[in-house]
Design a protein around this motif. Structure first.
Motif, PDB file in Angstrom:
ATOM      1  N   PRO A 176       0.826  -1.212   0.000  1.00 32.45           N
ATOM      2  CA  PRO A 176       0.000   0.000   0.000  1.00 32.45           C
ATOM      3  C   PRO A 176       0.859   1.259   0.000  1.00 32.45           C
ATOM      4  N   SER A 177       0.408   2.274  -0.714  1.00 29.63           N
ATOM      5  CA  SER A 177       1.197   3.507  -0.809  1.00 29.63           C
ATOM      6  C   SER A 177       0.277   4.720  -0.827  1.00 29.63           C
ATOM      7  N   THR A 178       0.731   5.764  -0.129  1.00 29.23           N
ATOM      8  CA  THR A 178       0.020   7.041  -0.082  1.00 29.23           C
ATOM      9  C   THR A 178       0.986   8.132  -0.519  1.00 29.23           C
ATOM     10  N   ALA A 179       0.627   8.871  -1.554  1.00 26.24           N
ATOM     11  CA  ALA A 179       1.465   9.949  -2.066  1.00 26.24           C
ATOM     12  C   ALA A 179       0.822  11.288  -1.713  1.00 26.24           C
ATOM     13  N   VAL A 180       1.517  12.096  -0.927  1.00 29.18           N
ATOM     14  CA  VAL A 180       1.010  13.391  -0.488  1.00 29.18           C
ATOM     15  C   VAL A 180       1.581  14.472  -1.396  1.00 29.18           C
ATOM     16  N   TRP A 181       0.716  15.343  -1.887  1.00 27.56           N
ATOM     17  CA  TRP A 181       1.129  16.399  -2.807  1.00 27.56           C
ATOM     18  C   TRP A 181       0.500  17.722  -2.385  1.00 27.56           C
ATOM     19  N   SER A 182       1.050  18.826  -2.878  1.00 24.56           N
ATOM     20  CA  SER A 182       0.503  20.141  -2.569  1.00 24.56           C
ATOM     21  C   SER A 182       0.720  21.089  -3.740  1.00 24.56           C
ATOM     22  N   ARG A 183      -0.328  21.762  -4.159  1.00 26.21           N
ATOM     23  CA  ARG A 183      -0.201  22.781  -5.197  1.00 26.21           C
ATOM     24  C   ARG A 183       0.653  23.956  -4.723  1.00 26.21           C
ATOM     25  N   TRP A 184       0.848  24.080  -3.416  1.00 28.05           N
ATOM     26  CA  TRP A 184       1.619  25.181  -2.842  1.00 28.05           C
ATOM     27  C   TRP A 184       3.082  24.810  -2.659  1.00 28.05           C
ATOM     28  N   ASP A 185       3.476  23.705  -3.250  1.00 31.18           N
ATOM     29  CA  ASP A 185       4.865  23.252  -3.168  1.00 31.18           C
ATOM     30  C   ASP A 185       5.745  24.174  -4.004  1.00 31.18           C
ATOM     31  N   GLY A 186       6.726  24.805  -3.358  1.00 33.81           N
ATOM     32  CA  GLY A 186       7.619  25.707  -4.069  1.00 33.81           C
ATOM     33  C   GLY A 186       8.974  25.115  -4.376  1.00 33.81           C
ATOM     34  N   VAL A 187       9.146  23.814  -4.161  1.00 32.24           N
ATOM     35  CA  VAL A 187      10.444  23.173  -4.383  1.00 32.24           C
ATOM     36  C   VAL A 187      10.394  22.179  -5.531  1.00 32.24           C
ATOM     37  N   VAL A 188       9.319  21.399  -5.619  1.00 34.67           N
ATOM     38  CA  VAL A 188       9.168  20.431  -6.704  1.00 34.67           C
ATOM     39  C   VAL A 188       7.790  20.612  -7.343  1.00 34.67           C
ATOM     40  N   ASP A 189       7.632  20.086  -8.542  1.00 36.66           N
ATOM     41  CA  ASP A 189       6.348  20.150  -9.243  1.00 36.66           C
ATOM     42  C   ASP A 189       5.389  19.153  -8.594  1.00 36.66           C
ATOM     43  N   TRP A 190       4.270  19.646  -8.070  1.00 36.91           N
ATOM     44  CA  TRP A 190       3.329  18.779  -7.360  1.00 36.91           C
ATOM     45  C   TRP A 190       2.803  17.654  -8.242  1.00 36.91           C
ATOM     46  N   ARG A 191       2.731  17.874  -9.538  1.00 39.88           N
ATOM     47  CA  ARG A 191       2.206  16.841 -10.435  1.00 39.88           C
ATOM     48  C   ARG A 191       3.106  15.620 -10.489  1.00 39.88           C
ATOM     49  N   ALA A 192       4.408  15.815 -10.232  1.00 39.87           N
ATOM     50  CA  ALA A 192       5.344  14.694 -10.225  1.00 39.87           C
ATOM     51  C   ALA A 192       5.286  13.904  -8.921  1.00 39.87           C
ATOM     52  N   CYS A 193       4.499  14.376  -7.957  1.00 41.29           N
ATOM     53  CA  CYS A 193       4.398  13.733  -6.641  1.00 41.29           C
ATOM     54  C   CYS A 193       3.199  12.799  -6.545  1.00 41.29           C
ATOM     55  N   ARG A 194       2.518  12.597  -7.672  1.00 42.72           N
ATOM     56  CA  ARG A 194       1.311  11.776  -7.691  1.00 42.72           C
ATOM     57  C   ARG A 194       1.570  10.458  -8.404  1.00 42.72           C
ATOM     58  N   GLN A 195       0.835   9.431  -7.992  1.00 44.92           N
ATOM     59  CA  GLN A 195       0.982   8.104  -8.572  1.00 44.92           C
ATOM     60  C   GLN A 195      -0.320   7.685  -9.255  1.00 44.92           C
ATOM     61  N   ALA A 196      -0.249   6.610 -10.010  1.00 44.39           N
ATOM     62  CA  ALA A 196      -1.452   6.026 -10.584  1.00 44.39           C
ATOM     63  C   ALA A 196      -2.283   5.417  -9.459  1.00 44.39           C
ATOM     64  N   SER A 197      -3.526   5.863  -9.322  1.00 45.95           N
ATOM     65  CA  SER A 197      -4.380   5.361  -8.246  1.00 45.95           C
ATOM     66  C   SER A 197      -4.758   3.908  -8.503  1.00 45.95           C
ATOM     67  N   PRO A 199      -6.259   0.019  -6.090  1.00 41.68           N
ATOM     68  CA  PRO A 199      -6.890  -0.503  -4.872  1.00 41.68           C
ATOM     69  C   PRO A 199      -6.100  -0.226  -3.595  1.00 41.68           C
ATOM     70  N   THR A 200      -4.774  -0.169  -3.693  1.00 38.45           N
ATOM     71  CA  THR A 200      -3.949   0.131  -2.520  1.00 38.45           C
ATOM     72  C   THR A 200      -2.968   1.256  -2.811  1.00 38.45           C
ATOM     73  N   ALA A 201      -3.341   2.143  -3.719  1.00 38.27           N
ATOM     74  CA  ALA A 201      -2.481   3.282  -4.065  1.00 38.27           C
ATOM     75  C   ALA A 201      -3.353   4.528  -4.142  1.00 38.27           C
ATOM     76  N   GLU A 202      -2.968   5.581  -3.426  1.00 33.80           N
ATOM     77  CA  GLU A 202      -3.789   6.783  -3.366  1.00 33.80           C
ATOM     78  C   GLU A 202      -2.927   8.033  -3.381  1.00 33.80           C
ATOM     79  N   ASN A 203      -3.553   9.142  -3.734  1.00 29.44           N
ATOM     80  CA  ASN A 203      -2.946  10.466  -3.671  1.00 29.44           C
ATOM     81  C   ASN A 203      -3.785  11.336  -2.751  1.00 29.44           C
ATOM     82  N   VAL A 204      -3.120  12.092  -1.877  1.00 28.54           N
ATOM     83  CA  VAL A 204      -3.828  12.963  -0.948  1.00 28.54           C
ATOM     84  C   VAL A 204      -3.220  14.358  -1.041  1.00 28.54           C
TER      85      VAL A 204
END
Length: 254
Positions: A176-197, A199-204
């Protein structure tokens, strides 16, 4: 990908916004007292690029207070996937799994989350779940962008033992994996912090800065909730009503 003026403003204000998250934590602490608690098991917390265990102290203290035996990586400052890092991390995970009688959860901030995902592929039998905080694993195996995080990583490349083009990490993991992202991220591109959703993979999504994720109230609650999941009954994250405003909606193109 060029770093837009708006993203440059976010980068310039990262320290101030990280400090604001620390202040919000003090105010939100009474609400966090009701955070979920699960079965005690080993937890490894990995720092971001150019950071050390000192950067994850608040997160580790929080998890220790919830009853988890939690450790930092104890490898000093994170200068990228050096030979020491790539050799020692799998050994550390195995030792923790043996010590605590079962697979360990790995929480990684930024580059630490990329390490966590690689560990889930290298030693899946010793990894219970992975939680990445602002980790641009979507860039792994592809061309670098123009973000401050990518530029800092490139400056450390001469120390690194793993070529940049080694495999993508955005697809499914065996745990299981949870990928946390933020549009307010000023260091990396938030879109690169997301995974393919899956049954046991999510983005928050959260409203935190990149540097502030380790002590942001929404992130701390999320990590507690994820660690409380059972190995057999993992369910996607559902924020409590009283904290729902601290989380971001899924993007329209998700």
């Amino acid at each position: 990908m060029p770093w837009s003026p708006d993203r440059r403003l976010l980068a310039a204000t990262e320290p101030v916004r990280a400090a604001a998250s620390a202040g919000a934590l003090a105010l939100a602490y009474p609400l966090l007292r009701g955070a979920p608690r699960g079965e005690p098991h080993g937890v490894l917390v990995l720092p971001g690029l150019l950071a050390s265990d000192a950067s994850t102290m608040t997160l580790r203290r929080w998890l220790r207070g919830l009853g988890y035996p939690v450790v930092g990586w104890e490898l000093g400052r994170n200068r990228g996937p050096t030979k020491e890092v790539t050799d020692e991390l799998p050994r550390l995970v195995r030792r923790l799994a043996d010590q605590h009688g079962g697979p360990v959860s790995i929480v990684g901030q930024s580059l630490g989350g990329i390490y966590a995902r690689r560990l889930a592929l290298r030693v899946p039998g010793q990894v219970r779940q992975v939680i990445s905080l602002g980790s641009p694993f979507g860039l792994s195996g592809g061309p670098a962008d123009d973000s401050p995080g990518a530029r800092a990583y490139a400056r450390q490349r001469h120390l690194q033992a793993v070529p940049r083009g080694r495999g993508g990490l955005g697809d499914g993991l065996p745990v299981p994996s949870t990928a946390v992202w933020s549009r307010w991220d000023g260091v990396v591109d938030w879109r690169a912090c997301r995974q393919a959703s899956g049954p046991t993979a999510e983005n928050v999504g959260v409203l935190a800065s990149h540097l502030g994720m380790g002590h942001d109230p929404a992130v701390l609650w999320l990590v507690a909730d994820r660690l409380a999941q059972t190995r057999e009954g993992w369910q996607p994250f559902r924020p409590p009503a009283r904290l729902r405003a601290l989380y971001a909606a899924e993007p329209d193109d998700a």
